[in-house]
Design a protein around this motif. Structure first.
Motif, PDB file in Angstrom:
ATOM      1  N   TYR A 164       1.124  40.070  31.668  1.00  0.00           N
ATOM      2  CA  TYR A 164       2.010  38.880  32.455  1.00  0.00           C
ATOM      3  C   TYR A 164       3.322  39.749  33.030  1.00  0.00           C
ATOM      4  O   TYR A 164       3.979  40.606  32.330  1.00  0.00           O
ATOM      5  CB  TYR A 164       2.600  37.685  31.657  1.00  0.00           C
ATOM      6  N   LEU A 165       3.364  39.846  34.106  1.00  0.00           N
ATOM      7  CA  LEU A 165       4.411  40.790  34.880  1.00  0.00           C
ATOM      8  C   LEU A 165       6.052  40.393  34.778  1.00  0.00           C
ATOM      9  O   LEU A 165       6.964  41.355  35.200  1.00  0.00           O
ATOM     10  CB  LEU A 165       4.084  40.798  36.316  1.00  0.00           C
ATOM     11  N   ARG A 166       6.232  39.381  34.321  1.00  0.00           N
ATOM     12  CA  ARG A 166       7.636  38.903  34.093  1.00  0.00           C
ATOM     13  C   ARG A 166       7.714  38.449  32.855  1.00  0.00           C
ATOM     14  O   ARG A 166       6.987  37.923  32.036  1.00  0.00           O
ATOM     15  CB  ARG A 166       7.763  37.632  35.208  1.00  0.00           C
ATOM     16  N   THR A 167       9.149  38.662  32.191  1.00  0.00           N
ATOM     17  CA  THR A 167       9.788  38.182  30.975  1.00  0.00           C
ATOM     18  C   THR A 167       9.806  36.770  31.187  1.00  0.00           C
ATOM     19  O   THR A 167       9.870  36.307  29.864  1.00  0.00           O
ATOM     20  CB  THR A 167      10.936  38.770  30.611  1.00  0.00           C
ATOM     21  N   GLU A 168       9.999  36.165  32.077  1.00  0.00           N
ATOM     22  CA  GLU A 168       9.925  34.700  32.118  1.00  0.00           C
ATOM     23  C   GLU A 168       9.415  34.103  33.474  1.00  0.00           C
ATOM     24  O   GLU A 168       9.144  34.845  34.345  1.00  0.00           O
ATOM     25  CB  GLU A 168      11.604  34.161  31.943  1.00  0.00           C
ATOM     26  N   PHE A 223      -6.821  40.593  41.976  1.00  0.00           N
ATOM     27  CA  PHE A 223      -5.365  40.257  41.864  1.00  0.00           C
ATOM     28  C   PHE A 223      -4.605  41.221  41.117  1.00  0.00           C
ATOM     29  O   PHE A 223      -3.453  41.780  41.194  1.00  0.00           O
ATOM     30  CB  PHE A 223      -4.973  39.006  41.656  1.00  0.00           C
ATOM     31  N   TYR A 224      -5.313  41.511  39.727  1.00  0.00           N
ATOM     32  CA  TYR A 224      -4.772  42.595  38.969  1.00  0.00           C
ATOM     33  C   TYR A 224      -4.644  43.701  39.410  1.00  0.00           C
ATOM     34  O   TYR A 224      -3.610  44.587  39.334  1.00  0.00           O
ATOM     35  CB  TYR A 224      -5.608  42.561  37.643  1.00  0.00           C
ATOM     36  N   ARG A 225      -5.602  44.245  40.218  1.00  0.00           N
ATOM     37  CA  ARG A 225      -5.513  45.618  40.854  1.00  0.00           C
ATOM     38  C   ARG A 225      -4.360  45.819  41.936  1.00  0.00           C
ATOM     39  O   ARG A 225      -3.904  46.819  41.997  1.00  0.00           O
ATOM     40  CB  ARG A 225      -6.986  45.812  41.453  1.00  0.00           C
ATOM     41  N   THR A 231       1.080  36.895  37.523  1.00  0.00           N
ATOM     42  CA  THR A 231       2.165  35.859  37.427  1.00  0.00           C
ATOM     43  C   THR A 231       1.627  34.700  37.572  1.00  0.00           C
ATOM     44  O   THR A 231       0.606  34.305  37.847  1.00  0.00           O
ATOM     45  CB  THR A 231       3.313  36.146  38.741  1.00  0.00           C
ATOM     46  N   GLY A 232       2.685  33.766  37.084  1.00  0.00           N
ATOM     47  CA  GLY A 232       2.219  32.153  37.642  1.00  0.00           C
ATOM     48  C   GLY A 232       1.512  31.866  38.921  1.00  0.00           C
ATOM     49  O   GLY A 232       0.798  31.095  39.013  1.00  0.00           O
TER      50      GLY A 232
END
Length: 253
Positions: A164-168, A223-225, A231-232
């Motif tokens: 997950y790319l964000r801490t929140e 999307f991962y690539r 993210t959400g």
């Protein structure tokens, strides 16, 4: 015994939490809900949404509403049942991916304003779903349930497989509370059983388990690539694009 009862109640409250989170279906305010690990229920919620749409489709067919009009009504109801939750994510993801600088993509996706590419993604998704449903003359309820179920299983797989790319953020709690492999396998076996049941009842559709899981995994991987994680917003995009592709394939087969 008390432990089993407590665990059962926790699962029930978690399922109700998933209903509230993933749909606009109202529940009594005094009911106790749990939102931890609700992602595991997402494929079941998708099957339920598809089932509701299938019942509506059958009713509209009884009153002889034209196929194209039925498809439009069902897509509108589909959006209404989910509150456009995943569509919003797909639009934000499209805006972010349109940015040439990878460092700015997450910032653009966080912006609540919809850009041109987000609007284009919305139109394409609704158009693909409408076109596919308009060409789907038989087994429409099965197609809706399978597409909505595998779309949400793709989201679950993305939560399990990628960072997950964000801490929140609105999807962060899914990742922190997730428990693989059981949270992935729950929806997978439900959908596998649904595909098997479709084959028994209709004599066709057994291959949709392979096709559905493959499309769901490939969309999540794409999307991962592009971003190096999820993210959400991309979770929502995985749901929407998997649904659209599967409806197109289902109509073709």
């Amino acid at each position: 015994m008390k432990g089993l009862i407590s665990q059962g109640l926790s699962c029930w409250r978690s399922l109700l939490g998933a209903v509230i989170f993933y749909t606009c279906i109202p529940l009594p305010s005094h009911w106790k809900l749990e939102f931890e690990r609700i992602a595991r229920w997402a494929p079941l919620i998708g099957v339920g949404i598809g089932g509701v749409l299938g019942v509506v489709d059958r009713g509209l067919a009884v009153v002889e509403m034209p196929l194209g009009m039925r498809s439009a009504v069902e897509i509108a109801l589909w959006v209404a049942l989910t509150g456009g939750l995943h569509l919003d994510g797909a639009m934000d993801a499209a805006d972010g991916l349109a940015v040439g600088d990878p460092q700015r993509r997450l910032a653009v996706m966080r912006d609540s304003h919809t850009g041109a590419f987000g609007a284009i993604a919305l139109v394409l998704l609704l158009l693909l779903k409408f076109a596919a449903l308009s060409e789907l003359h038989v087994d429409r309820g099965w197609g809706l349930a399978i597409a909505a179920g595998w779309g949400r299983w793709g989201q679950v797989a993305a939560i399990a497989l990628y960072p997950y790319l964000r801490t929140e953020g609105k999807g962060a709690f899914h990742k922190t509370a997730f428990k693989p492999p059981q949270d992935v396998l729950l929806g997978f076996f439900v959908l596998l059983g649904l595909s098997r049941w479709q084959f028994i009842v209709c004599g066709q559709g057994g291959e949709m388990a392979i096709v559905g899981s493959a499309i769901a995994l490939l969309v999540g991987f794409w999307f991962y690539r592009q971003l190096g994680g999820h993210t959400g917003d991309t979770y929502g995009a995985v749901v929407e694009w998997t649904e659209a592709f599967l409806l197109c394939i289902f109509a073709t087969l």
